[in-house]
Motif scaffolding. Structure first.
Motif, PDB file in Angstrom:
ATOM      1  N   ASN A  88      -3.480  -1.387 -16.063  1.00 48.32           N
ATOM      2  CA  ASN A  88      -3.108  -2.730 -15.588  1.00 48.32           C
ATOM      3  C   ASN A  88      -1.668  -2.834 -15.095  1.00 48.32           C
ATOM      4  OD1 ASN A  88      -5.676  -3.966 -16.211  1.00 48.32           O
ATOM      5  ND2 ASN A  88      -5.076  -3.894 -18.365  1.00 48.32           N
ATOM      6  N   LYS A  89      -1.146  -1.738 -14.567  1.00 50.39           N
ATOM      7  CA  LYS A  89       0.186  -1.780 -13.972  1.00 50.39           C
ATOM      8  C   LYS A  89       0.124  -2.177 -12.496  1.00 50.39           C
ATOM      9  CE  LYS A  89       3.448  -0.710 -15.889  1.00 50.39           C
ATOM     10  NZ  LYS A  89       4.361  -1.494 -16.750  1.00 50.39           N
ATOM     11  N   ILE A  90      -0.990  -1.868 -11.856  1.00 53.96           N
ATOM     12  CA  ILE A  90      -1.213  -2.258 -10.461  1.00 53.96           C
ATOM     13  C   ILE A  90      -2.670  -2.684 -10.315  1.00 53.96           C
ATOM     14  CG2 ILE A  90       0.561  -0.764  -9.442  1.00 53.96           C
ATOM     15  CD1 ILE A  90      -1.642   1.274  -8.811  1.00 53.96           C
ATOM     16  N   ASN A  91      -2.959  -3.488  -9.275  1.00 51.12           N
ATOM     17  CA  ASN A  91      -4.352  -3.817  -8.954  1.00 51.12           C
ATOM     18  C   ASN A  91      -4.820  -2.919  -7.809  1.00 51.12           C
ATOM     19  OD1 ASN A  91      -3.745  -5.169  -6.342  1.00 51.12           O
ATOM     20  ND2 ASN A  91      -2.757  -6.700  -7.649  1.00 51.12           N
ATOM     21  N   LEU A  92      -6.079  -3.065  -7.398  1.00 48.32           N
ATOM     22  CA  LEU A  92      -6.623  -2.156  -6.383  1.00 48.32           C
ATOM     23  C   LEU A  92      -5.967  -2.328  -5.021  1.00 48.32           C
ATOM     24  CD1 LEU A  92     -10.466  -1.640  -6.849  1.00 48.32           C
ATOM     25  CD2 LEU A  92      -8.576  -0.110  -7.360  1.00 48.32           C
ATOM     26  N   ILE A  93      -5.552  -3.556  -4.686  1.00 46.54           N
ATOM     27  CA  ILE A  93      -4.865  -3.763  -3.408  1.00 46.54           C
ATOM     28  C   ILE A  93      -3.540  -3.003  -3.418  1.00 46.54           C
ATOM     29  CG2 ILE A  93      -3.718  -5.476  -1.943  1.00 46.54           C
ATOM     30  CD1 ILE A  93      -5.926  -7.450  -2.647  1.00 46.54           C
ATOM     31  N   GLN A  94      -2.816  -3.074  -4.531  1.00 46.65           N
ATOM     32  CA  GLN A  94      -1.565  -2.320  -4.650  1.00 46.65           C
ATOM     33  C   GLN A  94      -1.819  -0.809  -4.626  1.00 46.65           C
ATOM     34  OE1 GLN A  94      -0.352  -4.505  -8.313  1.00 46.65           O
ATOM     35  NE2 GLN A  94       1.666  -4.545  -7.365  1.00 46.65           N
ATOM     36  N   ALA A  95      -2.895  -0.387  -5.290  1.00 43.80           N
ATOM     37  CA  ALA A  95      -3.229   1.047  -5.319  1.00 43.80           C
ATOM     38  C   ALA A  95      -3.484   1.571  -3.911  1.00 43.80           C
ATOM     39  CB  ALA A  95      -4.446   1.280  -6.206  1.00 43.80           C
ATOM     40  N   GLU A  96      -4.248   0.815  -3.127  1.00 43.37           N
ATOM     41  CA  GLU A  96      -4.499   1.211  -1.734  1.00 43.37           C
ATOM     42  C   GLU A  96      -3.193   1.220  -0.944  1.00 43.37           C
ATOM     43  OE1 GLU A  96      -7.070   2.354  -0.340  1.00 43.37           O
ATOM     44  OE2 GLU A  96      -8.892   1.606  -1.302  1.00 43.37           O
ATOM     45  N   ALA A  97      -2.302   0.264  -1.251  1.00 43.96           N
ATOM     46  CA  ALA A  97      -1.039   0.159  -0.521  1.00 43.96           C
ATOM     47  C   ALA A  97      -0.161   1.390  -0.722  1.00 43.96           C
ATOM     48  CB  ALA A  97      -0.291  -1.096  -0.953  1.00 43.96           C
ATOM     49  N   ILE A  98      -0.244   2.013  -1.915  1.00 44.34           N
ATOM     50  CA  ILE A  98       0.543   3.231  -2.167  1.00 44.34           C
ATOM     51  C   ILE A  98       0.147   4.323  -1.179  1.00 44.34           C
ATOM     52  CG2 ILE A  98       0.932   5.114  -3.815  1.00 44.34           C
ATOM     53  CD1 ILE A  98       0.608   2.975  -6.053  1.00 44.34           C
ATOM     54  N   ASN A  99      -1.160   4.518  -1.017  1.00 43.86           N
ATOM     55  CA  ASN A  99      -1.640   5.535  -0.082  1.00 43.86           C
ATOM     56  C   ASN A  99      -1.301   5.155   1.354  1.00 43.86           C
ATOM     57  OD1 ASN A  99      -2.904   8.077   0.005  1.00 43.86           O
ATOM     58  ND2 ASN A  99      -4.801   7.172   0.742  1.00 43.86           N
ATOM     59  N   ASP A 100      -1.423   3.860   1.681  1.00 46.43           N
ATOM     60  CA  ASP A 100      -1.093   3.392   3.028  1.00 46.43           C
ATOM     61  C   ASP A 100       0.384   3.618   3.327  1.00 46.43           C
ATOM     62  OD1 ASP A 100      -3.709   2.536   3.375  1.00 46.43           O
ATOM     63  OD2 ASP A 100      -3.297   0.480   2.752  1.00 46.43           O
ATOM     64  N   LEU A 101       1.231   3.432   2.317  1.00 50.09           N
ATOM     65  CA  LEU A 101       2.676   3.622   2.488  1.00 50.09           C
ATOM     66  C   LEU A 101       2.993   5.079   2.809  1.00 50.09           C
ATOM     67  CD1 LEU A 101       5.386   2.037   2.201  1.00 50.09           C
ATOM     68  CD2 LEU A 101       5.450   2.802  -0.160  1.00 50.09           C
ATOM     69  N   VAL A 102       2.345   5.989   2.096  1.00 59.26           N
ATOM     70  CA  VAL A 102       2.565   7.418   2.321  1.00 59.26           C
ATOM     71  C   VAL A 102       2.104   7.834   3.719  1.00 59.26           C
ATOM     72  CG1 VAL A 102       1.854   9.739   1.584  1.00 59.26           C
ATOM     73  CG2 VAL A 102       2.434   8.012  -0.123  1.00 59.26           C
ATOM     74  N   ASN A 103       1.005   7.230   4.185  1.00 58.31           N
ATOM     75  CA  ASN A 103       0.402   7.642   5.467  1.00 58.31           C
ATOM     76  C   ASN A 103       0.803   6.767   6.646  1.00 58.31           C
ATOM     77  OD1 ASN A 103      -1.329   9.880   4.538  1.00 58.31           O
ATOM     78  ND2 ASN A 103      -2.341   8.303   3.333  1.00 58.31           N
ATOM     79  N   ALA A 104       1.715   5.819   6.446  1.00 61.49           N
ATOM     80  CA  ALA A 104       2.110   4.902   7.525  1.00 61.49           C
ATOM     81  C   ALA A 104       2.687   5.681   8.710  1.00 61.49           C
ATOM     82  CB  ALA A 104       3.128   3.891   7.012  1.00 61.49           C
ATOM     83  N   THR A 105       2.269   5.292   9.922  1.00 64.18           N
ATOM     84  CA  THR A 105       2.727   5.993  11.130  1.00 64.18           C
ATOM     85  C   THR A 105       3.563   5.105  12.042  1.00 64.18           C
ATOM     86  OG1 THR A 105       0.648   5.409  12.251  1.00 64.18           O
ATOM     87  CG2 THR A 105       0.748   7.567  11.158  1.00 64.18           C
ATOM     88  N   ASN A 106       3.660   3.812  11.716  1.00 65.03           N
ATOM     89  CA  ASN A 106       4.476   2.920  12.541  1.00 65.03           C
ATOM     90  C   ASN A 106       5.057   1.807  11.679  1.00 65.03           C
ATOM     91  OD1 ASN A 106       2.498   0.611  12.543  1.00 65.03           O
ATOM     92  ND2 ASN A 106       1.237   2.094  13.650  1.00 65.03           N
ATOM     93  N   GLU A 107       5.984   1.049  12.260  1.00 69.50           N
ATOM     94  CA  GLU A 107       6.691   0.010  11.500  1.00 69.50           C
ATOM     95  C   GLU A 107       5.746  -1.050  10.956  1.00 69.50           C
ATOM     96  OE1 GLU A 107       9.692  -1.664  14.006  1.00 69.50           O
ATOM     97  OE2 GLU A 107      10.445   0.304  14.607  1.00 69.50           O
TER      98      GLU A 107
END
Length: 451
Positions: free
Chosen positions: A118-137
């Protein structure tokens, strides 16, 4: 209940200045004290300098950062070892910790534990991966917004609204003999559902555009031979990606390139010129070009401004009528732009350019206007770029729509409530209130090691 302690590199296994090794679980302190030259006390947020040792053999000089549960990313006891960034020394430290009782972490397992604790929810969990793979601003902004959890209140608000409607209906079902208890009219119900559906629909619309931006916009360049398609690709790429020649039919296969255009990523596809031909190789190229239309997000129809609109171009306009597109008039340097017959394109996005002068600013502006607008990156905008998340929201939208139609058609309220319960439950799925272990394992397995 999580009972084992995991270890993995939190940085890539490459030669670098500093590498970070993450250790998380109930035995984290016990394990580090088996291999570290000093006693690491179980205290909040310490940094300790010392040596990693295998018995008497020194492996490396390191900094130890220690975190005590639940005040860590995973919610567990966590040790982070900052060692010198050689691949050999990093793997030796990890191997030593495994020998002492740690288990090598699965991809994404640290984030998975953070979710389960319960440190993060699923939207936050997905955001971690999205942050690592972000290709534009823009995709970076989506990830940061969702990681900060600033938009969770929206999902909770929608769930509360649904719960309020459900509760009113259930009171009417259970206690029909009491006037005024949970009394709610069909008009009030439909009004609430219309408002809620409008908000969900708005998020879906933004999220679909956001997903395209996050993945990169598939931009297809189409046109007759010799209208400047390859020159346009080169101008956008700012390099000689495609061969350019005055000879018609030079491009006979798909040529692809990827660029960042400010806050957007474009996956650009140049194609063979579309025309009737007897050349078998050119025919294959033209067939490929037409097949690319289906997967394109945006089509650029390139027209030679100095020539009359041909039958082949008219066919292309018909073929792409249902696609998002921009009509690009190239070679504008050869004519007086005021003489262009643009009235037939008055409902279209139009760009007047000259690739020979590298003057494509009008096209860049049209692309930006097509896909980038302020609401996408506002801090209070919820934009979901994961296909599963968008699919869940579409199901929520459909259940709310069904409930509305059932009320309008005078169906019994208990039938209405079935759809509302389903919508409420799915919103819970979105943030991880309900989850399936297999689904979680699949989702987090896409993450990199150490995340």
């Amino acid at each position: 209940m999580i009972s084992d302690t995991i270890v993995a590199p939190a940085t890539a296994l490459v030669k670098q200045a500093v590498a970070i090794i993450r250790l998380s679980g109930p035995d984290a302190y016990q394990l580090i004290n088996k291999v570290f030259s000093k006693k690491v006390e179980k205290k909040e947020n310490q940094i300790t300098f010392g040596y990693i040792k295998d018995d008497s053999k020194v492996i490396d000089q390191v900094l130890i950062m220690s975190f005590v549960a639940p005040h860590s990313f995973t919610g567990e006891d966590v040790i982070e070892i900052n060692c010198h960034g050689g691949v050999l020394v990093t793997t030796q430290i990890i191997s030593l910790l495994i020998k002492k009782g740690a288990r090598f972490a699965n991809p994404g397992e640290f984030s998975q534990r953070a979710f389960l604790n319960n440190k993060i929810n699923l939207i936050q969990a997905e955001a971690i991966n999205d942050l690592v793979n972000a290709t534009n601003e823009t995709s970076l902004k989506f990830a940061i917004n969702n990681l900060q959890n600033s938009n969770l209140h929206l999902i909770k608000k929608y769930r509360d609204q649904l719960l309020d409607i459900i509760a009113n209906i259930e009171v009417n079902i259970d206690y029909p003999e009491y006037d005024g208890v949970g009394d709610v009219s069909a008009e009030e119900l439909t009004e609430k559902l219309v408002s809620l559906k409008a908000e969900i629909t708005r998020i879906i619309k933004l999220s679909k555009i956001g997903k395209i931006i996050n993945d990169g916009i598939n931009v297809l360049i189409l046109g007759e031979p010799n209208v400047g398609k390859s020159s346009l690709l080169n101008a956008l790429m700012q390099e000689e990606k495609a061969i350019v020649s005055n000879e018609a039919g030079t491009t006979r296969d798909i040529v692809e390139g990827k660029i960042n255009l400010g806050p957007l990523t474009l996956n650009i596809i140049d194609t063979a010129g579309i025309r009737d031909t007897v050349n078998e190789i050119e025919k294959i190229g033209i067939s490929k070009a037409k097949n690319e239309i289906n997967r394109a997000d945006l089509v650029l129809i390139v027209i030679d401004s100095s020539r009359e609109l041909s039958l082949d171009t008219k066919k292309l306009l018909t073929l792409t009528a249902d696609k998002q597109r921009i009509i690009v008039f190239n070679k504008i340097d050869l004519i007086d732009p005021r003489k262009l017959a643009l009235t037939k394109f008055k409902t279209e996005r139009i760009a007047l350019i000259s690739t020979v002068n590298n003057n494509i600013e009008a096209l860049v502006n049209q692309i930006m206007e097509s896909y980038y607008f302020e609401e996408l990156t506002k801090n209070d905008s919820l934009v979901l770029v994961n296909l599963n998340q968008i699919s869940l929201l579409e199901k929520v939208e459909n259940f709310i729509k069904n409930a509305y139609n059932n009320i309008v058609n005078n169906y019994p309220v208990d039938i209405v409530n079935v759809d509302l319960h389903s919508a409420w439950y799915l919103l819970g799925d979105l943030i991880g209130e309900n989850y399936d272990d297999n689904l979680l394992n699949t989702m987090f397995s896409k993450y990199c090691l150490g995340k």
